[in-house]
Design a protein around this motif. Sequence first.
Motif, mmCIF file in Angstrom:
data_model
loop_
_atom_site.group_PDB
_atom_site.id
_atom_site.type_symbol
_atom_site.label_atom_id
_atom_site.label_comp_id
_atom_site.label_asym_id
_atom_site.label_seq_id
_atom_site.Cartn_x
_atom_site.Cartn_y
_atom_site.Cartn_z
ATOM 1 N N ALA A 93 -3.357 -4.598 -2.791
ATOM 2 C CA ALA A 93 -2.230 -5.114 -1.774
ATOM 3 C C ALA A 93 -2.813 -6.234 -1.212
ATOM 4 C CB ALA A 93 -1.990 -3.920 -0.730
ATOM 5 N N ILE A 141 -6.221 0.322 -3.952
ATOM 6 C CA ILE A 141 -4.830 0.205 -3.305
ATOM 7 C C ILE A 141 -5.069 -0.908 -2.259
ATOM 8 C CG2 ILE A 141 -2.861 1.282 -2.231
ATOM 9 C CD1 ILE A 141 -3.210 3.641 -3.992
ATOM 10 N N GLU A 142 -6.060 -0.745 -1.337
ATOM 11 C CA GLU A 142 -5.707 -1.779 -0.310
ATOM 12 C C GLU A 142 -6.250 -2.995 -0.780
ATOM 13 O OE1 GLU A 142 -8.856 -0.288 2.598
ATOM 14 O OE2 GLU A 142 -7.466 1.486 2.856
ATOM 15 N N HIS A 181 0.950 4.342 -2.954
ATOM 16 C CA HIS A 181 0.767 5.655 -2.506
ATOM 17 C C HIS A 181 1.892 6.506 -2.914
ATOM 18 C CE1 HIS A 181 -3.227 5.381 -0.786
ATOM 19 N NE2 HIS A 181 -2.899 4.415 -0.121
ATOM 20 N N ASP A 187 -8.205 4.842 -2.891
ATOM 21 C CA ASP A 187 -7.589 4.083 -1.703
ATOM 22 C C ASP A 187 -8.122 2.744 -1.485
ATOM 23 O OD1 ASP A 187 -6.133 6.405 -1.144
ATOM 24 O OD2 ASP A 187 -7.344 7.147 0.341
ATOM 25 N N GLN A 197 0.759 -1.201 0.005
ATOM 26 C CA GLN A 197 0.135 -0.112 -0.073
ATOM 27 C C GLN A 197 0.896 1.396 0.176
ATOM 28 O OE1 GLN A 197 -3.474 0.194 2.650
ATOM 29 N NE2 GLN A 197 -3.244 -1.934 3.016
#
Length: 117
Positions: free
Chosen positions: A96, A92-93, A68, A89, A64
Amino acid sequence: MNRALTLISLGTLLAFASTQLLASGNAESGKKKSATCFACHGTDGNAVDPQYPRLAGQYNIYLQQVMHEYKDGQRNNPIMKGMVATLSDQDIEDVAAYFSTLPTKLDTLSGHVEGDK
């Protein structure tokens, strides 16, 4: 002595709980969102070309953070910046979460560190 053990136990519990909260994401959703990643990093996250990092088995929070950093320019890689530019976001979570759950095939760093021959 008993109080010290209680404080250590509480600290350990809080550290574990906060790590789990930070490591959120849906791996199944992340698999779908990772389709463009497969070209370089492999469908199983174990890239065969040494110029691309192996993502399988990496720590969720680390993945993550890296995404970012590419997104906000802290890491300078035009390809990765473009790849993560439109990720939310939650995306991305999820990505990951997916790669962190995959088994790694990396058993040594030999040949996988920049500058190795």
